[in-house]
Design an enzyme around this catalytic site. Structure first.
Site, PDB file in Angstrom:
ATOM      1  N   ASP A 177       8.922 -12.599   5.145  1.00  0.00           N
ATOM      2  CA  ASP A 177       9.248 -11.191   5.299  1.00  0.00           C
ATOM      3  C   ASP A 177      10.685 -11.026   4.815  1.00  0.00           C
ATOM      4  OD1 ASP A 177       9.227  -8.454   6.382  1.00  0.00           O
ATOM      5  OD2 ASP A 177      10.560  -9.301   7.906  1.00  0.00           O
ATOM      6  N   ASP A 211       9.998 -11.799  11.588  1.00  0.00           N
ATOM      7  CA  ASP A 211      10.835 -11.617  12.769  1.00  0.00           C
ATOM      8  C   ASP A 211      10.480 -10.409  13.624  1.00  0.00           C
ATOM      9  OD1 ASP A 211      11.866  -9.614  10.949  1.00  0.00           O
ATOM     10  OD2 ASP A 211      13.586  -9.489  12.299  1.00  0.00           O
ATOM     11  N   ASP A 259       5.480  -7.936  12.035  1.00  0.00           N
ATOM     12  CA  ASP A 259       5.105  -9.205  11.405  1.00  0.00           C
ATOM     13  C   ASP A 259       4.081  -9.982  12.228  1.00  0.00           C
ATOM     14  OD1 ASP A 259       6.839  -8.889   9.227  1.00  0.00           O
ATOM     15  OD2 ASP A 259       8.535  -9.675  10.376  1.00  0.00           O
TER      16      ASP A 259
END
Length: 808
Positions: free
Chosen positions: A501, A697, A701
């Site tokens: 990410d 995080d 996600d």
């Protein structure tokens, strides 16, 4: 609806044992799965109706592997007569897992013997309280006795057993082998003691070894043999007893055997037991070193804390702290529990938590974690979590859970050890028959058969995988890498792709206002002041960046009225009578504001990984702001390290394609998927080669972390992300991904080495023990050498795994 129970089963000693324990449990109706851990002597069972914890304990007992017992002491109030104490005693005795209950009316106490893992002292107390007699656990001595304490006690017991056996074996060995090697000693023994007395002394000392320190092999091995489920203890017991019984016949009833066969092998029986006890002692010591990571974590918990009361400070046990208590933290003192700094400022060493040696500054409002080390400043903190809710307790629980896991590669070992011992016994019998068939005589045939049984104990096979997991996950905890699931070690080592990410993972997740370009007739101060005023009550990260820039310039913000968010677009508000619109290009387009004058600058900023934010005042373009989320300093090196390890790297982000691609260019990432929603990240992962890992995080996600073969959560992550992940990087640093990959690969390499040694050792030495080299002039293998080699194999496997303490 299923439940989970965890039992301590001390009688497990090899891979064959673990297989039998699992099969005994899985055979019960209602049991979903059973996972054993040879290193920790624990078994975790997932079950539903009609299975019960008590039934599971009974099944283990029937299989010859009883659960470890514990004793709890309860303080019981309200008992006034014998009828009361009798009722409490009956209530306790009826609870699942309770072995015996004794209630003392005079002292108001109850003592309960129970099976570890079936029920806890707090549950015992709750059951008594429910009957109308308030009770509490006064002391729960064996409720989850710390693993380090259990390991230390086992090591001490094995050391005593070995030293006792060695002291008894030394004279036997000297009288038998010394007489063979030194003719003068042989003549002296015959001339002074005589052969019958010599044999009688060896008989007495060997019996003391077998039925003293060596009785553990008889106690566990013979029942297993009678049940038709032989394991390593059965092999040792049969080998040692065969040598002892044969020699005893020669000593006590020599007329039953021809004169040529009247040879004693007492030294073989005694040395077999002594060497295997030595191997187990060394193995236990090594296991203690292997579990040192958990011991060090547990040792970080202070015993007391200085609590601030109206009349001054009071030293209280940490167990008595409660959320809300104020604790005085002296310079150089360890933080007792989790909390928030209320007074003072200073630096705290959080290396136990993150693996980073650099202290972290703490000011009022900052969180502190139990087990970390205060610097030179005195602080006051307010307790926010105690007991099992603290970060340290959760870390210990995560590491212990991972250490108890069974990797997919273990399935092969389980299948082999399940049939290994019966095969070895068959080979031993075949060896005996072949030697007799070729006319070698009864004694050489017996010696060869015993050697086969001893050399083939599958201890090393059973230890090969769990000991590496134990050391590897413990080393990970020291490096700030928490493997929440042990099988993540194997899956991460196999990963071909690591997808990241962007926001908060490769970047800091804290946007900064980097550019402010004003339209004609608008000053920077005016644009920033009005934009910040409109964003004053917004919780959006971009709003925080605008407010921070206004505060840095010392601007006074006027009040805003009618502030209203435009989902996915921006917000509108009225400031000083002027209509303020802040948002993306779509927001201004819907409002009919022409952005063409600054469109070129917006495209340039987007190409630089910056997010364009537009400002309109009273329906006219006023300014273009650019916000950027800085790339983490270690992100580029993390990507380089992963690519050097042969892993492809991808970037999956919900940010605009231009911004995501600009960040990817900075970091050298070629594969980019941008502009995706949380569910789109899962779809993006499905298009990548497997197996793959995903690093994220945020809450958004969590689906991707769960969908990946291995999910890695940055340590600054939300609790939801951490719960969905397999590995937690406590440092909040993407460089931890490469470190975790190296550790997982080192662990798997170590497991393969251990398995190769264990299998190769047995494959090579069983034919030698059978006498396969004797017809060609080669050596055989005596039972003593077989015992030494078998013990060495287990010690080798554990010692090899200890090398992982330097991995990463």
């Amino acid at each position: 609806m299923t439940a989970t129970a965890s039992f301590v089963v001390e009688a497990m000693h090899c891979g064959a044992c673990t297989g039998r324990v699992e099969r005994a449990l899985v055979a019960l109706p209602g049991v979903v799965s059973a996972r054993t851990n040879l290193m920790t002597r624990c078994v975790e069972v997932e079950f539903g109706a009609p299975a019960t914890p008590a039934a599971l304990a009974e099944a283990l007992k029937a299989a010859g592997y009883p659960v470890a017992e514990a004793t709890a002491r309860l303080t019981v109030e309200g008992m006034s007569c014998a009828a009361c104490s009798g009722r409490v005693e009956r209530v306790l005795a009826a609870l699942p897992g309770v072995i015996a209950a004794r209630v003392n009316l005079m002292t108001g106490a109850a003592e309960v013997d129970y099976a570890q893992g079936v029920i806890a002292p707090t549950e015992l107390a709750a059951a008594v309280t429910a009957t109308g007699y308030p009770a509490s656990a006064a002391r729960a001595e064996a409720e989850a006795t710390p693993r380090a304490d259990r390991q230390g006690a086992e090591t001490a017991r094995l050391r005593r057993a070995f030293l006792t056996a060695a002291a008894l074996t030394a004279p036997v060995f000297a009288m038998a082998m010394g007489a063979h090697l030194i003719p003068a000693l042989h003549h002296w023994i015959i001339g002074t003691l005589g052969q019958r007395t010599d044999h009688a002394i060896q008989f007495a000392l060997t019996a003391a070894v077998l039925f003293g320190p060596g009785r553990v092999f008889l106690r566990l091995g013979i029942p297993a043999l009678l049940r038709g489920a032989p394991e390593m203890n059965a092999l040792v017991a049969m080998g040692a007893l065969a040598a002892f019984v044969y020699s005893a016949v020669v000593t006590l009833m020599p007329g039953l055997l021809p004169e040529a066969s009247r040879v004693v092998y007492f030294e073989a029986a005694a040395v077999i037991v002594t060497l295997i006890l030595l191997g187990r002692w060394l193995e236990s010591r090594a296991r203690g070193h292997a579990g040192a990571a958990i011991s060090r974590l547990v040792g970080l918990r202070p015993a007391t804390a200085r609590v601030i009361r109206p009349g001054g400070t009071v030293d209280l046990p940490v167990a008595e702290l409660a959320p809300g208590d104020l604790v005085a933290l002296a310079p150089g003192e360890r933080v007792a529990v989790d909390g928030v700094v209320t007074e003072g400022s200073g630096w705290i060493d959080e290396s136990m938590l993150t693996g980073e040696p650099v202290p972290v500054e703490k000011t009022p409002g900052a969180t502190v974690t139990g087990g970390t080390l205060n610097g030179p400043a005195a602080l006051t903190m307010r307790v926010t979590a105690t007991g099992a809710d603290t970060v340290l307790a959760r870390i210990i629980a995560l590491v212990e859970a991972a250490q108890g896991a069974k990797l997919p590669v273990q399935a092969l070992v389980d299948r082999v050890t399940r049939v290994f011992v019966p095969v070895v016994m068959a080979l031993s019998a075949a060896t005996f028959a072949l030697w007799l068939g070729f006319g070698a005589g009864f004694t050489p045939a017996l010696v060869a058969a015993i050697s086969v049984m001893i050399i083939a104990c599958p201890c090393a096979m059973g230890l090969a995988t769990p000991v590496s997991i134990l050391v590897g996950t413990g080393r990970g905890a020291e490096l700030g890498l928490l493997f929440r699931r042990g099988d993540a070690l194997q899956r991460l080592a196999e990963a071909r792709v690591v997808a990241f990410d962007k926001t908060g993972t490769l970047t800091l997740g804290r946007p900064h206002l980097t550019d402010l370009i004003c339209a004609e007739g608008v000053t920077e101060a005016e644009a920033l002041r009005l934009a910040a005023a409109a964003e004053a009550r917004s919780e959006h990260p971009l709003a925080a960046a605008i407010l921070a820039k206004a505060a840095a310039r010392g601007l006074t913000l006027p009040p805003a009225r009618g502030a209203r968010a435009l989902p996915g677009l921006g917000l509108v508000a009225t400031v000083e009578g002027r209509a303020v619109l802040i948002g993306n290009a779509d927001a201004l387009a819907e409002a009919g504001v022409d952005t063409a004058p600054l469109a070129a600058q917006a495209a340039r900023l987007a190409a630089e990984a910056k997010t364009p934010v537009w400002l309109a005042l009273d329906g006219q373009l006023a300014a273009l702001m650019a916000l950027a989320d800085p790339v983490r300093p270690t992100a580029a090196q993390a990507v380089t390290d992963l690519r050097a390890a042969g892993v492809d790297v991808a970037l999956i982000s919900g940010d605009t394609p231009a911004t995501a691609k600009a960040v990817a260019r900075q970091l050298g990432i070629a594969r980019v998927v941008a502009g995706v929603r949380p569910e789109g990240k899962v779809a993006a992962l499905a298009a990548l080669p497997r197996p793959l890992a995903f690093v994220g995080d945020g809450i958004n996600d969590a689906p991707a972390l769960a969908a990946a073969d291995v999910g890695l959560a940055i340590g600054t992550s939300t609790d939801v992300a951490i719960e969905a992940a397999d590995v937690v990087l406590m440092q909040g640093d993407p460089a931890g991904v490469a470190r975790a990959l190296r550790l997982s690969r080192a662990t798997m390499r170590n497991i393969r080495q251990n398995l190769f040694w264990a299998f190769a050792y047995n494959t090579a030495l069983i034919p030698v023990a059978m006498g396969g080299l004797v017809p060609f002039g080669g050596p055989g293998l005596s039972p003593m050498l077989a015992a030494g080699a078998m013990a060495f194999s287990s010690v080798f496997v554990v010692t090899n795994a200890l090398r992982l303490r330097r991995a990463g």
